[in-house]
Design a protein around this motif. Sequence first.
Motif, PDB file in Angstrom:
ATOM      1  N   TRP A 186      35.038  39.209  51.139  1.00  0.00           N
ATOM      2  CA  TRP A 186      36.358  39.261  51.765  1.00  0.00           C
ATOM      3  C   TRP A 186      36.802  37.882  52.209  1.00  0.00           C
ATOM      4  O   TRP A 186      36.010  37.090  52.727  1.00  0.00           O
ATOM      5  N   GLY A 189      42.650  38.414  53.697  1.00  0.00           N
ATOM      6  CA  GLY A 189      43.459  39.511  53.196  1.00  0.00           C
ATOM      7  C   GLY A 189      43.164  39.956  51.786  1.00  0.00           C
ATOM      8  O   GLY A 189      43.910  40.770  51.224  1.00  0.00           O
ATOM      9  N   HIS A 190      42.097  39.452  51.198  1.00  0.00           N
ATOM     10  CA  HIS A 190      41.761  39.774  49.811  1.00  0.00           C
ATOM     11  C   HIS A 190      40.275  40.104  49.662  1.00  0.00           C
ATOM     12  O   HIS A 190      39.424  39.514  50.347  1.00  0.00           O
ATOM     13  N   TYR A 204      41.752  41.413  44.808  1.00  0.00           N
ATOM     14  CA  TYR A 204      42.587  42.530  45.227  1.00  0.00           C
ATOM     15  C   TYR A 204      43.212  42.222  46.585  1.00  0.00           C
ATOM     16  O   TYR A 204      42.514  41.838  47.517  1.00  0.00           O
ATOM     17  N   GLU A 205      44.517  42.403  46.671  1.00  0.00           N
ATOM     18  CA  GLU A 205      45.227  42.274  47.936  1.00  0.00           C
ATOM     19  C   GLU A 205      45.194  43.622  48.641  1.00  0.00           C
ATOM     20  O   GLU A 205      45.410  44.664  48.011  1.00  0.00           O
ATOM     21  N   SER A 207      46.590  46.179  51.661  1.00  0.00           N
ATOM     22  CA  SER A 207      47.732  46.431  52.542  1.00  0.00           C
ATOM     23  C   SER A 207      47.787  47.919  52.868  1.00  0.00           C
ATOM     24  O   SER A 207      47.131  48.739  52.225  1.00  0.00           O
ATOM     25  N   TRP A 226      44.522  48.854  47.736  1.00  0.00           N
ATOM     26  CA  TRP A 226      44.102  47.662  47.009  1.00  0.00           C
ATOM     27  C   TRP A 226      45.021  47.470  45.802  1.00  0.00           C
ATOM     28  O   TRP A 226      45.249  48.412  45.033  1.00  0.00           O
ATOM     29  N   ARG A 227      45.510  46.243  45.636  1.00  0.00           N
ATOM     30  CA  ARG A 227      46.333  45.902  44.479  1.00  0.00           C
ATOM     31  C   ARG A 227      45.722  44.702  43.775  1.00  0.00           C
ATOM     32  O   ARG A 227      45.547  43.638  44.374  1.00  0.00           O
ATOM     33  N   VAL A 229      45.550  41.455  41.882  1.00  0.00           N
ATOM     34  CA  VAL A 229      46.525  40.384  41.715  1.00  0.00           C
ATOM     35  C   VAL A 229      46.077  39.330  40.715  1.00  0.00           C
ATOM     36  O   VAL A 229      46.893  38.517  40.274  1.00  0.00           O
ATOM     37  N   PRO A 269      43.823  32.514  46.334  1.00  0.00           N
ATOM     38  CA  PRO A 269      43.542  33.820  45.748  1.00  0.00           C
ATOM     39  C   PRO A 269      43.951  33.981  44.297  1.00  0.00           C
ATOM     40  O   PRO A 269      43.760  35.055  43.725  1.00  0.00           O
TER      41      PRO A 269
END
Length: 333
Positions: A186, A189-190, A204-205, A207, A226-227, A229, A269
Amino acid sequence: MMAEVAYIGGYTPDTNGSGPGITLVELGSLARLGETAASGPSFLAVHPTLPVLYAVGESERGTVCVFARAGDGTLSPLAQRPSEGSAPCHLAVDPTGTRLAVANYGDGTVSVHGIDGSGLLTDVWIFPYREGAHAHQAVFGPDGVLYVSDLGSDEVRRYLVGDEVVPHPAGPVRLASGMGPRHMAWSDGHWYVAGELDGTVRVYEVSGGLDDSGASGTPGVSGGEWREVAAVPAGGTGGHNQPSHLEVSGGLVYVANRGPDTISVFAGPGLEPVAEVPCGGVWPRHFAIADDRVYVANQRSDGVAVLPLKGGVPQPAEEVFAVGTPSCVLPLP
């Protein structure tokens, strides 16, 4: 301790022939300070506040061993118990020092053990075998959630850890099919994840997390969405690569590549390539960054290579500490 030291775990019997051991080394001089017999100690972790070290015993009937650490770094066995699965390959202590999580690769189980005020293990929660599962790493996120990378099912399992340990209400995070997530880290934020089976690094971002009530709350808290990126090849020039360990340090992402036998460096990132350098041996299973050096456990060449860092980029190995089939390097101040 008078000097910075490291513990090295692996598979080869110690010099007394009494069984696989944990080797204690002084990092500055690479002086061998001692060995402690242990059963297949392929991964190690320390308690955040107590002088206690934990080691998995990677065997068909897995174990977790507890050791007391003396002021000079030497270890004394305190206890041993089943890992509640087969071939445990990773363990981690939560920041409060009250839980120890174990990833049992052989049958995919995950066990979470309570830790008492002396560092000994108490109650245990067991999350059983599932078809095709191969849990490879257990880490506690900054949100207090336990994350377990499952190489066999291409997902990251999530557990809420409190008075009880329960599966996350939102379930696991599904990653790219065929990725084989192995190790993750980690940063800002990712989540960065190394894919052992497809040879990638992905970021992965996170939110849209959960607050304490389970409702939508602060981003990144208690799991979240998780997105993906970015996804890039972890290293090599198109040949076979099985990435192993991944760490983030100083805004850079470091990945060990088995096959190419290199350490790759990316800028996070976006995962822009920075460098890829020889690891100083064969089959880099694990590494640790300490004192502007990278200590690489090269499992198949029986040594821990010391690579100086210059501007965050590893330089050619300046020394190699000889130790049989190393699989984990754990530096301590």
